[in-house]
Write a protein that holds these residues in place. Structure first.
Motif, PDB file in Angstrom:
ATOM      1  N   THR A  45       1.412 -41.827  -3.906  1.00 13.09           N
ATOM      2  CA  THR A  45       1.350 -42.823  -4.972  1.00 13.09           C
ATOM      3  C   THR A  45       2.775 -43.236  -5.286  1.00 13.09           C
ATOM      4  O   THR A  45       3.647 -42.378  -5.429  1.00 13.09           O
ATOM      5  N   ALA A  47       5.352 -46.782  -6.953  1.00 12.74           N
ATOM      6  CA  ALA A  47       5.484 -48.136  -7.497  1.00 12.74           C
ATOM      7  C   ALA A  47       6.954 -48.504  -7.495  1.00 12.74           C
ATOM      8  O   ALA A  47       7.817 -47.661  -7.740  1.00 12.74           O
ATOM      9  N   TYR A  48       7.231 -49.749  -7.200  1.00 18.04           N
ATOM     10  CA  TYR A  48       8.593 -50.272  -7.245  1.00 18.04           C
ATOM     11  C   TYR A  48       8.816 -50.852  -8.633  1.00 18.04           C
ATOM     12  O   TYR A  48       7.949 -51.563  -9.163  1.00 18.04           O
ATOM     13  N   TYR A  53       2.648 -53.520  -9.393  1.00 16.73           N
ATOM     14  CA  TYR A  53       1.469 -52.817  -8.892  1.00 16.73           C
ATOM     15  C   TYR A  53       1.829 -51.433  -8.362  1.00 16.73           C
ATOM     16  O   TYR A  53       2.782 -51.281  -7.625  1.00 16.73           O
ATOM     17  N   GLU A  54       1.014 -50.464  -8.714  1.00 13.75           N
ATOM     18  CA  GLU A  54       1.162 -49.121  -8.156  1.00 13.75           C
ATOM     19  C   GLU A  54       0.297 -49.036  -6.904  1.00 13.75           C
ATOM     20  O   GLU A  54      -0.840 -49.514  -6.896  1.00 13.75           O
ATOM     21  N   ASN A  56      -1.628 -46.621  -4.086  1.00 11.73           N
ATOM     22  CA  ASN A  56      -2.243 -45.304  -3.956  1.00 11.73           C
ATOM     23  C   ASN A  56      -2.716 -45.106  -2.522  1.00 11.73           C
ATOM     24  O   ASN A  56      -2.648 -46.021  -1.706  1.00 11.73           O
ATOM     25  N   SER A  78      -3.475 -50.941  -3.617  1.00 10.15           N
ATOM     26  CA  SER A  78      -3.418 -50.929  -5.076  1.00 10.15           C
ATOM     27  C   SER A  78      -4.841 -50.966  -5.641  1.00 10.15           C
ATOM     28  O   SER A  78      -5.801 -51.234  -4.930  1.00 10.15           O
TER      29      SER A  78
END
Length: 94
Positions: A45, A47-48, A53-54, A56, A78
């Motif tokens: 997991t 995120a930038y 958006y994360e 997964n 995502s």
């Protein structure tokens, strides 16, 4: 903060020593050190910071040596259904 399960293999090798430049100039010098290996990850997991958006379910593989890091494959998804696929390289490292 990124999370995931990582498996890695690292090879560290020292080359043969170099001969002394002359008989009166001291001992042999240690050989060069080289590093190479790979890293696989799963269940990632991440995120930038500048991207909203994360991702997964990330999986991927990286291979590296003294000169470059090769991104063999990175995939993820995502919650919105957006998909991530990446490959490439980073180098030279010096």
């Amino acid at each position: 903060m990124p999370t995931g399960i990582v498996t890695s293999h690292v090879n560290v090798r020292r080359g043969p020593p170099s001969p002394p430049p002359g008989p009166a100039e001291g001992p042999r010098q240690p050989g060069p050190i080289t590093v190479s290996g790979s890293m696989d990850f799963r269940e990632g997991t991440a995120a930038y910071e500048s991207f909203p958006y994360e991702f997964n379910d990330m999986t991927g593989r990286f291979e590296f040596d003294n000169n470059q890091i090769k991104i063999v494959s990175v995939t993820g998804q995502s919650k919105t259904g957006a998909r991530l696929q990446a490959h490439g390289s980073i180098g030279p490292l010096d």
